[in-house]
Design an enzyme around this catalytic site. Structure first.
Site, PDB file in Angstrom:
ATOM      1  N   HIS A 196       0.844  -1.196   0.000  1.00 16.75           N
ATOM      2  CA  HIS A 196       0.000   0.000   0.000  1.00 16.75           C
ATOM      3  C   HIS A 196       0.881   1.249   0.000  1.00 16.75           C
ATOM      4  CE1 HIS A 196      -3.166  -2.785   1.336  1.00 16.75           C
ATOM      5  NE2 HIS A 196      -4.025  -1.893   0.888  1.00 16.75           N
ATOM      6  N   LYS A 229      -0.314   4.774   4.597  1.00 18.12           N
ATOM      7  CA  LYS A 229      -1.181   3.826   5.321  1.00 18.12           C
ATOM      8  C   LYS A 229      -0.610   3.563   6.713  1.00 18.12           C
ATOM      9  CE  LYS A 229      -3.735  -0.482   4.901  1.00 18.12           C
ATOM     10  NZ  LYS A 229      -4.990   0.145   5.364  1.00 18.12           N
TER      11      LYS A 229
HETATM   12  N1  LIG Z   1     -12.841  -0.072   3.387  1.00 15.88           N
HETATM   13  C1  LIG Z   1     -12.035   0.172   2.374  1.00 15.88           C
HETATM   14  O1  LIG Z   1     -12.203  -0.366   1.273  1.00 15.88           O
HETATM   15  C2  LIG Z   1     -10.911   1.149   2.589  1.00 15.88           C
HETATM   16  C3  LIG Z   1     -10.182   1.668   1.502  1.00 15.88           C
HETATM   17  C4  LIG Z   1      -9.188   2.619   1.752  1.00 15.88           C
HETATM   18  C5  LIG Z   1      -8.952   3.046   3.057  1.00 15.88           C
HETATM   19  N2  LIG Z   1      -9.644   2.501   4.101  1.00 15.88           N
HETATM   20  C6  LIG Z   1      -9.446   2.929   5.479  1.00 15.88           C
HETATM   21  O2  LIG Z   1     -10.194   4.142   5.681  1.00 15.88           O
HETATM   22  C7  LIG Z   1      -9.570   4.920   6.697  1.00 15.88           C
HETATM   23  C8  LIG Z   1      -9.296   6.319   6.171  1.00 15.88           C
HETATM   24  O3  LIG Z   1      -8.319   6.264   5.163  1.00 15.88           O
HETATM   25  P1  LIG Z   1      -7.724   7.595   4.506  1.00 15.88           P
HETATM   26  O4  LIG Z   1      -6.633   7.141   3.601  1.00 15.88           O
HETATM   27  O5  LIG Z   1      -8.810   8.444   3.959  1.00 15.88           O
HETATM   28  O6  LIG Z   1      -7.072   8.304   5.803  1.00 15.88           O
HETATM   29  P2  LIG Z   1      -6.838   9.843   6.051  1.00 15.88           P
HETATM   30  O7  LIG Z   1      -6.549  10.557   4.779  1.00 15.88           O
HETATM   31  O8  LIG Z   1      -5.851   9.932   7.167  1.00 15.88           O
HETATM   32  O9  LIG Z   1      -8.268  10.381   6.570  1.00 15.88           O
HETATM   33  C9  LIG Z   1      -8.772  10.074   7.837  1.00 15.88           C
HETATM   34  C10 LIG Z   1      -9.948  10.978   8.171  1.00 15.88           C
HETATM   35  O10 LIG Z   1     -10.318  10.752   9.535  1.00 15.88           O
HETATM   36  C11 LIG Z   1     -10.086  11.946  10.301  1.00 15.88           C
HETATM   37  N3  LIG Z   1      -9.462  11.590  11.590  1.00 15.88           N
HETATM   38  C12 LIG Z   1      -8.220  11.094  11.793  1.00 15.88           C
HETATM   39  N4  LIG Z   1      -8.002  10.904  13.122  1.00 15.88           N
HETATM   40  C13 LIG Z   1      -9.131  11.294  13.729  1.00 15.88           C
HETATM   41  C14 LIG Z   1      -9.531  11.368  15.078  1.00 15.88           C
HETATM   42  N5  LIG Z   1      -8.728  10.971  16.069  1.00 15.88           N
HETATM   43  N6  LIG Z   1     -10.775  11.836  15.365  1.00 15.88           N
HETATM   44  C15 LIG Z   1     -11.613  12.206  14.369  1.00 15.88           C
HETATM   45  N7  LIG Z   1     -11.286  12.180  13.066  1.00 15.88           N
HETATM   46  C16 LIG Z   1     -10.058  11.736  12.758  1.00 15.88           C
HETATM   47  C17 LIG Z   1      -9.141  12.794   9.473  1.00 15.88           C
HETATM   48  O11 LIG Z   1      -9.270  14.151   9.828  1.00 15.88           O
HETATM   49  P3  LIG Z   1      -8.159  15.212   9.311  1.00 15.88           P
HETATM   50  O12 LIG Z   1      -8.490  15.466   7.885  1.00 15.88           O
HETATM   51  O13 LIG Z   1      -8.376  16.397  10.199  1.00 15.88           O
HETATM   52  O14 LIG Z   1      -6.832  14.572   9.519  1.00 15.88           O
HETATM   53  C18 LIG Z   1      -9.648  12.481   8.070  1.00 15.88           C
HETATM   54  O15 LIG Z   1     -10.856  13.175   7.821  1.00 15.88           O
HETATM   55  C19 LIG Z   1      -8.314   4.145   7.094  1.00 15.88           C
HETATM   56  O16 LIG Z   1      -8.604   3.358   8.227  1.00 15.88           O
HETATM   57  C20 LIG Z   1      -8.032   3.272   5.874  1.00 15.88           C
HETATM   58  O17 LIG Z   1      -7.270   2.120   6.166  1.00 15.88           O
HETATM   59  C21 LIG Z   1     -10.610   1.569   3.878  1.00 15.88           C
END
Ligand SMILES: NC(=O)c1ccc[n+]([C@@H]2O[C@H](COP(=O)([O-])OP(=O)(O)OC[C@H]3O[C@@H](n4cnc5c(N)ncnc54)[C@H](OP(=O)(O)O)[C@@H]3O)[C@@H](O)[C@H]2O)c1
Length: 264
Positions: A155, A159
């Site tokens: 990834h 990640k």
């Molecule tokens: N299910 C699937 O198919 C799939 C696919 C891809 C990713 N994912 C998962 O989805 C999640 C998000 O991925 P991403 O790449 O979008 O991550 P990311 O860019 O870090 O975004 C995370 C989001 O959550 C918020 N956040 C982070 N820490 C927080 C906290 N303590 N309290 C409240 N909000 C918080 C962030 O706010 P800020 O913007 O202020 O930092 C941002 O809006 C991960 O767990 C990833 O592994 C799942």
């Protein structure tokens, strides 16, 4: 039209999912949630999508974000799962958990909550991965115990959790059918690979969206089944499909296999 609230909206997946929601004919965005302190709190959602104002503001309050929604999609962070889930329980709203890296306590909280609301636990929302899971189960049964099975995933460098939620679910699918011990290299120094173990290897780098390979290595041949995500909007589309499926379901803990009809 299904009204969706999106948690983690300011993140990579959140922004993409917002765009996919606005393009989809059967869903509408009804709440946009991010963490307190994010500079975009209070701004119009249009700033996240590069569109004119929409009259919907980005909020840090799960209560406000969820109130007009029929289903919640969560692409945020495991740290806030409990808080968001409590609000979903209060409001009795179905919940699609796309966040990965949940610990055992968080998984238990989800299982308990699923007695009251429908929950879709979807660490990977792509149809291709669900299909890969079926194929590796068939392959491992057909090949039997003389093949060593290894999982390799790669990834992007951002990640945070490893191994990926998808790797863990592929490993679980294999272990359900054949009893395997998990084994993460390196082995105890200078020892051969122990028999009948599942080896999991993790790579992180660049902008790789998500590659998962399952390698069945025998003495005389080797079979590799691989899934490569080429565009992360694949996961957003899967999450929306999951939300549409979940909206009328009875309380319970569901997986993407249920959405795709791979299990009852
Ligand atoms: N299910 C699937 O198919 C799939 C696919 C891809 C990713 N994912 C998962 O989805 C999640 C998000 O991925 P991403 O790449 O979008 O991550 P990311 O860019 O870090 O975004 C995370 C989001 O959550 C918020 N956040 C982070 N820490 C927080 C906290 N303590 N309290 C409240 N909000 C918080 C962030 O706010 P800020 O913007 O202020 O930092 C941002 O809006 C991960 O767990 C990833 O592994 C799942």
């Amino acid at each position: 039209m299904l009204n969706i609230a999106l948690a983690g909206a300011t993140g990579r997946m959140g922004r993409l999912t917002l765009k996919e929601i606005t393009k989809h004919p059967d869903v509408e965005i009804a709440g946009v949630l991010t963490r307190p302190g994010n500079p975009l709190v209070g701004s119009d959602v249009g700033v996240l999508m590069g569109t004119p104002p929409t009259n919907l503001s980005i909020t840090d309050s799960p209560k406000n974000a969820f109130k007009d929604a029929q289903v919640i999609i969560d692409f945020s962070h495991p740290e806030v799962l409990e808080l968001y889930l409590l609000e979903a329980l209060q409001q009795e709203k179905p919940y699609v958990v796309c966040v990965t890296g949940l610990n055992n306590t968080q998984q238990d909280i989800l299982k308990k909550a699923a007695f009251q609301i429908p929950i879709l636990l979807a660490p990977n929302t792509s149809f291709g991965i669900a299909l890969l899971k079926q194929l590796i189960k068939i392959t491992s049964k057909a090949l039997g115990p003389n093949y060593d099975i290894s999982l390799l995933e790669m990834h992007h460098r951002h990640k945070a959790d490893a191994p990926s939620g998808t790797s863990l679910s592929l490993a679980k699918a294999l272990a359900e059918d054949i009893s395997l011990n998990h084994n993460t290299p390196p082995y105890p120094s200078q020892s051969p690979r122990p028999p009948h173990t599942l080896e999991c290897a993790v790579l992180r780098g660049g902008g790789v969206v998500g590659d998962h390979s399952v390698i069945f290595a025998g003495e005389k041949d080797m079979i590799t089944l691989e899934h490569r995500a080429l565009n992360p909007s694949l996961f957003s589309q899967g999450a929306i499909k999951g939300a549409l499926w979940l909206k009328d379901k009875a309380p319970g803990l569901y997986t993407i296999d249920h959405v795709l009809g791979f299990c009852q």
